[in-house]
Motif scaffolding. Structure first.
Motif, PDB file in Angstrom:
ATOM      1  N   PRO A 157       0.856  -1.416   0.021  1.00  0.00           N
ATOM      2  CA  PRO A 157      -0.069   0.074  -0.004  1.00  0.00           C
ATOM      3  C   PRO A 157       0.745   1.182  -0.141  1.00  0.00           C
ATOM      4  O   PRO A 157       2.058   1.188   0.475  1.00  0.00           O
ATOM      5  CB  PRO A 157      -0.697  -0.316   1.456  1.00  0.00           C
ATOM      6  N   ARG A 158       0.244   2.333  -0.629  1.00  0.00           N
ATOM      7  CA  ARG A 158       1.189   3.494  -0.574  1.00  0.00           C
ATOM      8  C   ARG A 158       1.195   4.269   0.662  1.00  0.00           C
ATOM      9  O   ARG A 158       2.003   5.156   1.188  1.00  0.00           O
ATOM     10  CB  ARG A 158       0.480   4.526  -1.608  1.00  0.00           C
ATOM     11  N   THR A 159       0.176   4.081   1.365  1.00  0.00           N
ATOM     12  CA  THR A 159       0.048   4.686   2.949  1.00  0.00           C
ATOM     13  C   THR A 159      -0.280   3.805   3.883  1.00  0.00           C
ATOM     14  O   THR A 159      -1.069   2.748   3.380  1.00  0.00           O
ATOM     15  CB  THR A 159      -1.015   5.905   2.860  1.00  0.00           C
ATOM     16  N   LEU A 160       0.041   3.872   5.119  1.00  0.00           N
ATOM     17  CA  LEU A 160       0.048   3.032   6.373  1.00  0.00           C
ATOM     18  C   LEU A 160      -1.193   3.340   6.895  1.00  0.00           C
ATOM     19  O   LEU A 160      -1.380   4.374   7.374  1.00  0.00           O
ATOM     20  CB  LEU A 160       1.232   2.809   7.078  1.00  0.00           C
ATOM     21  N   ASP A 161      -2.138   2.488   6.947  1.00  0.00           N
ATOM     22  CA  ASP A 161      -3.423   2.678   7.770  1.00  0.00           C
ATOM     23  C   ASP A 161      -3.634   1.426   8.480  1.00  0.00           C
ATOM     24  O   ASP A 161      -4.025   0.382   7.991  1.00  0.00           O
ATOM     25  CB  ASP A 161      -4.412   2.811   6.609  1.00  0.00           C
ATOM     26  N   ARG A 193      -5.640  -4.283   9.686  1.00  0.00           N
ATOM     27  CA  ARG A 193      -6.533  -5.224  10.512  1.00  0.00           C
ATOM     28  C   ARG A 193      -7.488  -5.821   9.507  1.00  0.00           C
ATOM     29  O   ARG A 193      -7.804  -7.047   9.802  1.00  0.00           O
ATOM     30  CB  ARG A 193      -7.049  -4.432  11.685  1.00  0.00           C
ATOM     31  N   THR A 194      -8.268  -5.168   8.743  1.00  0.00           N
ATOM     32  CA  THR A 194      -9.166  -5.542   7.848  1.00  0.00           C
ATOM     33  C   THR A 194      -8.674  -6.938   6.952  1.00  0.00           C
ATOM     34  O   THR A 194      -9.031  -7.812   6.785  1.00  0.00           O
ATOM     35  CB  THR A 194      -9.906  -4.725   7.227  1.00  0.00           C
ATOM     36  N   ALA A 195      -7.503  -6.332   6.332  1.00  0.00           N
ATOM     37  CA  ALA A 195      -6.695  -7.403   5.495  1.00  0.00           C
ATOM     38  C   ALA A 195      -6.514  -8.508   6.337  1.00  0.00           C
ATOM     39  O   ALA A 195      -6.582  -9.719   5.729  1.00  0.00           O
ATOM     40  CB  ALA A 195      -5.538  -6.582   4.865  1.00  0.00           C
ATOM     41  N   THR A 196      -5.926  -8.472   7.459  1.00  0.00           N
ATOM     42  CA  THR A 196      -5.425  -9.709   8.366  1.00  0.00           C
ATOM     43  C   THR A 196      -6.522 -10.674   8.572  1.00  0.00           C
ATOM     44  O   THR A 196      -6.709 -11.738   8.392  1.00  0.00           O
ATOM     45  CB  THR A 196      -4.800  -9.412   9.494  1.00  0.00           C
TER      46      THR A 196
END
Length: 299
Positions: free
Chosen positions: A172-176, A181-184
């Motif tokens: 990803p370009r930015t850390l969110d 957490r949603t991806a994990t």
């Protein structure tokens, strides 16, 4: 008065033999003279092989040299699926009835060599080719001729396959943190939708940034889940590698960024040289009213 013939049977015999036991199978055996295969009881009555594996071994032993015994060919020949046939072949390999090796031909093509053993542990020998001249027709060897057993020659080792470089996963370009957490959670719960996609904790952490890159580009969690679980191969041997390939090869295009125009800064405040009124202008001078009066007087 008629004479009795004691040598004649008292009644006609039936074609079906009488059972010698109260229950169980009764054999009606006819001697085969052509088109038969000898199978040992160690295979036909094997206690650890499945019935599918025993039947497949008998079929392979009945085939001539050079016949096709690949998984796809056997699944097209019999009603069993590729998954069941592959499992039966692995059973025969584990118990010494089959050996499959991959060899590279001089032209670079890789083929699978299959050797069927009617007795596990026997050596592989080749029948000698008969010598013939162009003037004399080549005669096939007699049916009773059998190859003499000899020492097994070690096969030449196949060249090691070239390592395939692992493709870098998207980031990803930015850390969110919320998106991560949603991806994990999405990756960890894939096995609830497809049992074959059970990932280890290490694979989940490795694939989470790539999944977050999809979410960053506007893909919903349901859309990502449908893409990762659609049309899975059978059998699924390397789920983490499959997901890494799909996350990389099917990465959606980034969302178009909005053009932000810089805001126009207003002119600074100036003090009128005539009435000392404050007004905005790029340079010092007169305000609008004083400029109008001065034009009227000059006119």
């Amino acid at each position: 008065m008629a004479f009795q013939h004691f040598s004649a049977p008292s009644r006609a015999s039936s074609a079906v033999p009488r059972p010698t036991a109260r229950s169980g199978v009764v054999h009606v055996n006819n001697r085969h003279t052509t088109r038969y295969t000898v199978v040992g009881n160690h295979l036909a009555q094997h206690r650890e092989l499945s019935l599918l594996a025993i039947g497949l071994a008998v079929h392979i032993q009945s085939l001539p040299v050079g016949a096709l015994v690949g998984i796809k060919f056997l699944s097209s020949r019999f009603p069993e699926s590729e998954h069941r046939i592959a499992g039966a072949l692995r059973e025969l390999e584990a118990h010494g009835y089959l050996k499959r090796t991959r060899e590279r031909l001089p032209g670079g093509k890789v083929v699978t060599r299959t050797v069927s053993y009617n007795q596990p542990g026997s050596a592989v020998t080749a029948a000698p080719e008969p010598v013939h001249t162009p003037q004399q027709p080549r005669k096939p060897p007699p049916a009773t001729q059998k190859p003499t057993p000899g020492p097994e020659e070690p096969a030449a080792p196949a060249p090691a396959p070239r390592p395939v470089p692992r493709q870098a996963l998207p980031q990803p370009r930015t850390l969110d943190l919320e998106r991560h957490r949603t991806a994990t959670a999405l990756l960890a719960e894939l096995h609830r939708h497809e049992p074959g996609l059970l990932l280890s904790e290490r694979d989940v952490h490795r694939l989470a940034p790539a999944t977050a890159a999809w979410l960053e580009r506007g893909a919903s969690p349901d859309a990502v889940r449908r893409t990762l679980t659609a049309r899975l191969p059978e059998p699924l041997k390397h789920p983490a590698a499959l997901l890494a390939h799909r996350l990389t090869a099917l990465l959606p295009a980034p969302l178009p960024t909005a053009v932000v125009r810089p805001a126009l800064r207003p002119d600074p405040f100036q003090t009128c040289e005539s009435c000392e009124r404050a007004f905005r202008a790029p340079e010092p001078g007169y305000c609008r009213d004083c400029r109008t009066d001065r034009r009227g007087r000059l006119a």
